[in-house]
Structures are given as structure tokens and as C-alpha cells.
Design a protein around this motif. Structure first.
Motif, short mmCIF file in Angstrom:
data_model
loop_
_atom_site.label_atom_id
_atom_site.label_comp_id
_atom_site.label_asym_id
_atom_site.label_seq_id
_atom_site.Cartn_x
_atom_site.Cartn_y
_atom_site.Cartn_z
N GLY A 38 0.82 -1.21 0.00
CA GLY A 38 0.00 0.00 0.00
C GLY A 38 0.85 1.26 0.00
N GLY A 39 0.54 2.17 0.91
CA GLY A 39 1.27 3.44 1.00
C GLY A 39 2.74 3.22 1.30
N SER A 40 3.09 2.06 1.86
CA SER A 40 4.50 1.75 2.14
C SER A 40 5.13 0.92 1.02
CB SER A 40 4.62 0.98 3.46
OG SER A 40 4.25 1.82 4.54
N SER A 81 7.55 -0.27 6.32
CA SER A 81 6.16 -0.28 6.80
C SER A 81 6.01 0.93 7.70
CB SER A 81 5.86 -1.56 7.59
OG SER A 81 4.64 -1.40 8.30
N TYR A 82 5.10 1.84 7.32
CA TYR A 82 4.95 3.07 8.11
C TYR A 82 4.63 2.72 9.57
CZ TYR A 82 3.73 7.61 9.82
OH TYR A 82 3.72 8.76 10.57
N SER A 83 3.62 1.86 9.77
CA SER A 83 3.23 1.52 11.15
C SER A 83 4.24 0.58 11.79
CB SER A 83 1.86 0.81 11.13
OG SER A 83 1.96 -0.38 10.37
N THR A 86 2.77 -4.23 9.61
CA THR A 86 2.12 -4.93 8.49
C THR A 86 2.65 -6.36 8.38
OG1 THR A 86 1.66 -2.88 7.36
CG2 THR A 86 1.78 -4.83 5.97
N PRO A 132 -0.31 6.49 6.59
CA PRO A 132 0.87 6.03 5.84
C PRO A 132 0.96 6.61 4.44
CG PRO A 132 -0.09 4.19 7.05
CD PRO A 132 -1.01 5.36 7.27
N ARG A 133 -0.15 6.69 3.72
CA ARG A 133 -0.08 7.17 2.33
C ARG A 133 0.33 8.63 2.25
NH1 ARG A 133 -5.09 6.79 4.19
NH2 ARG A 133 -6.70 8.34 3.74
N GLU A 209 -8.44 5.49 -1.62
CA GLU A 209 -8.39 5.70 -0.18
C GLU A 209 -8.88 7.07 0.26
OE1 GLU A 209 -4.99 3.86 2.01
OE2 GLU A 209 -4.24 3.45 0.00
N LYS A 319 -7.75 -5.33 8.96
CA LYS A 319 -6.57 -5.66 9.78
C LYS A 319 -7.01 -6.16 11.16
CE LYS A 319 -3.26 -2.62 7.44
NZ LYS A 319 -2.41 -1.44 7.46
#
Ligand code: F6R
Length: 326
Positions: A38-40, A81-83, A86, A132-133, A209, A319
């Protein structure tokens, strides 16, 4: 979200200055593999586009639980991974570690950062608290910085400075005009050249999104060998599609000829068609100028559709439900 979208040029400059801790040792990788979803994940795709015509190694983007079987000590893995939570990225990262690859992580924290710290892997820690995006610059530009500081690619400082000068206000009116034409249509985003593939995908992802709408993307020349025929659909279906063609100012003339013919023989059936061309001196600003425009379109379409661009409840629920089924 609007402030974050408009902040892209500033974030590009900040992101080039972020460094890895511990520092990345000098290396000449045989292959660079990016892990991220995704955003990452889009940062890895952009890295591939930027380096395709100059790096002595391939860049391969992985958006899967599985790391490629060819990974060895000669590979550099950039796990993003932003968070930091993932599961696909964490699983592939463990496999990369087992394969003996050199690993660098790019994250704002979470499990990924903890695991990297435990192993002494270089980590680029990016600012926290963003969707994240909206952290795209922080997730993509450090990949180039890491490779440069390891001695694997040239400096991109001049290109970063050029991209940091992009004037978001200039894109706003154009974006709002296009968003007005997209209401109740399905955006079909085509990159005129494979160089802009990740940009077309980013447009689609952001429309999904932020604007909470369906969208599709494809690229020339590949679409001339299949999807062009698909424009034979029923007239009312074709009229619900709005084609957006993204050109690169430096694309080969032959691709422009393909686009012109395809417009005449297939896209004339679409409900609408818009074309935009990248701006800027260098590869980075050419990619990021169109990303900035697309991000603004997605924000503007969200407002016109009366939806909040920021939350992504469906991703969060998915998630949550997966986490409840270990
Ligand atoms: C949310 C977003 C998502 C996430 C993806 C992976 O803004 O863009 O596509 O990026 O679900 O999560 P992270 O980025 O935390 O690894």
C-alpha cells in the motif's frame, strides 16, 4: 489531509536528510529488494522507476508474505512499513534475515523497528502520526538516500532540491477542475510510459483511499496489446469511464504516437478524457509533480463526494479481523 498533500515538496527535502541508525555500511548490492504494501509499497515502485535506466543492479518490489527465493548475502533488502506492523512485510523481512541478506528498515516504529533494533539493522525512523499514504516522501526518498550513503548510487541532492521547489498551489485549480469531471465516473488512469507506472498506480490508490471511489490503472505500451480491445464494451459502460493519460515530458516520441492513435480508435468512447504532463528538470520532480496533482485530485474528489479523505475504515476493519484470527 489537504495540508499533508500540499506538504509533499517540504517533506521531500526533510526526508533526504533523514539518516539510518546505525549508519548503513558501504555496499555494492547485486539486487535491491523492497518490501512494503500500500502506502509503504509505492516507494519501492518509484525507486525502480528512478533507477531503471542507471543502476547496475535490478530493483524488485515485493508486496507479499514471501521474500524471493534468490535472496542471499549479496542482496540488499529495504523493508518498509509506516506503522511497522504490516504482517506481510514482517513475514518477508524474517525470510530475508534467514537468507542472510543485508536489511535496512524504514518505519515510524512498531514491531519492525523493534526487530531491527534487536538485530542491529540500520533503521530510518520517520515522523509518526500520519496516515501512511500521506508519508510517501518519508518512505520513498530515504531509500535513495540509503543507497547513496552506502555508495551504491549517485547523489540525488540536486533532484531533491528541484522537487522541493514544486509549487503545490499551482496544481490546485487544475486538480479541482478534474475532480469535478470525475464525480459519478470511474477514473481510468493510463501512464503513457512505464516510467510513470507507479504514478498511475498512486493516482488509483489515492482515489480509492481518499475519495473512496473505484479506479483502475494501466500503462502504455502494454495496454495496446490487450486492454485497448476492451474498449469495445457497451456504450453506456464506456461512457461511465473517464480516461486520464499521464505523460512524461521526456517520454520517447513513439509512445506519444501510440497514445494519439489509441485515443482515436478506442478512448473516443469514454465519458471524458484528460491529459497531464510531468514538470520539472529531473526524474524525481517529473514523478512527484504528477503525484502531487493526483493527490490533490483525490482530496478534491473526496470533498465533492462529501466523504472524509482521511479515515480508511475498511482497511482498519480488515486488519482488526485478521488480527483476531492468528
Ligand atoms: C493507509 C495506507 C495503507 C497502508 C498499508 C500498509 O494510509 O495507505 O495502504 O500503507 O495498509 O500499512 P503500513 O504502511 O503501516 O505498512
Amino acid at each position: 489531509m489537504l495540508d499533508l498533500v500540499m506538504g509533499l515538496p517540504r517533506m521531500v527535502a526533510e526526508a533526504w536528510a533523514l539518516s539510518a541508525d546505525p549508519p548503513v555500511p558501504p555496499m555494492r548490492p547485486e539486487v535491491v529488494v523492497t518490501l512494503g504494501l500500500g502506502g509503504s509499497g509505492i516507494g519501492g515502485d518509484l525507486l525502480r522507476s528512478v533507477l531503471a535506466d542507471e543502476a547496475p543492479f535490478p530493483v524488485i518490489g515485493v508486496k507479499d508474505y514471501r521474500a524471493p527465493a534468490f535472496l542471499s548475502r549479496d542482496a540488499l533488502v529495504l523493508a518498509c512499513s509506516y506503522s511497522g506492523g504490516t504482517e506481510e512485510t514482517l513475514t518477508a523481512y524474517e525470510q530475508a534475515v534467514s537468507a542472510g541478506a543485508s536489511c535496512v528498515v524504514i518505519t515510524s516504529g512498531g514491531d519492525l523497528l523493534e526487530r531491527a533494533r534487536r538485530r542491529g539493522h540500520p533503521a530510518v525512523v520517520v515522523p509518526k502520526g500520519l496516515p501512511p499514504r500521506a508519508a510517501l516522501a518519508y518512505l520513498f526518498i530515504p531509500m535513495l538516500a540509503v543507497l547513496h550513503r552506502a555508495g551504491a548510487v549517485r547523489s540525488f541532492e540536486a533532484e531533491v532540491r528541484d522537487a522541493a521547489r514544486l509549487d503545490a498551489d499551482r496544481y490546485r485549480a487544475r486538480a479541482e477542475g478534474l475532480a469535478g469531471r470525475l464525480v459519478e465516473r470511474i477514473p481510468v488512469i493510463y501512464s503513457a510510459t512505464p516510467f510513470l507506472e507507479p504514478v498511475a498506480q498512486r493516482w488509483k490508490d489515492q482515489l480509492n483511499e481518499n475519495a473512496k471511489t473505484f479506479a483502475v490503472w494501466n500503462t502504455f505500451p502494454e495496454l495496446n496489446h490487450n486492454e485497448t480491445v476492451g474498449w469495445g464494451v457497451d456504450g453506456s459502460l464506456a461512457r461511465s469511464l473517464h480516461v486520464i493519460i499521464l505523460h512524461d515530458r521526456a517520454q520517447p516520441a513513439r509512445l506519444g504516437q501510440r497514445v494519439a492513435i489509441t485515443k482515436e480508435i478506442a478512448f473516443h468512447r469514454a465519458g471524458g478524457l484528460d491529459e497531464f504532463t510531468s514538470e520539472g528538470e529531473h526524474k524525481l520532480s517529473r514523478l512527484l509533480s504528477l503525484i502531487l496533482l493526483g493527490d490533490l485530485v483525490s482530496w478534491s474528489l473526496a470533498i465533492k463526494r462529501d466523504v472524509d479523505p482521511t479515515p480508511v475504515a475498511v482497511i482498519d476493519e480488515l486488519k482488526r479481523r485478521l488480527a483476531a484470527q492468528p
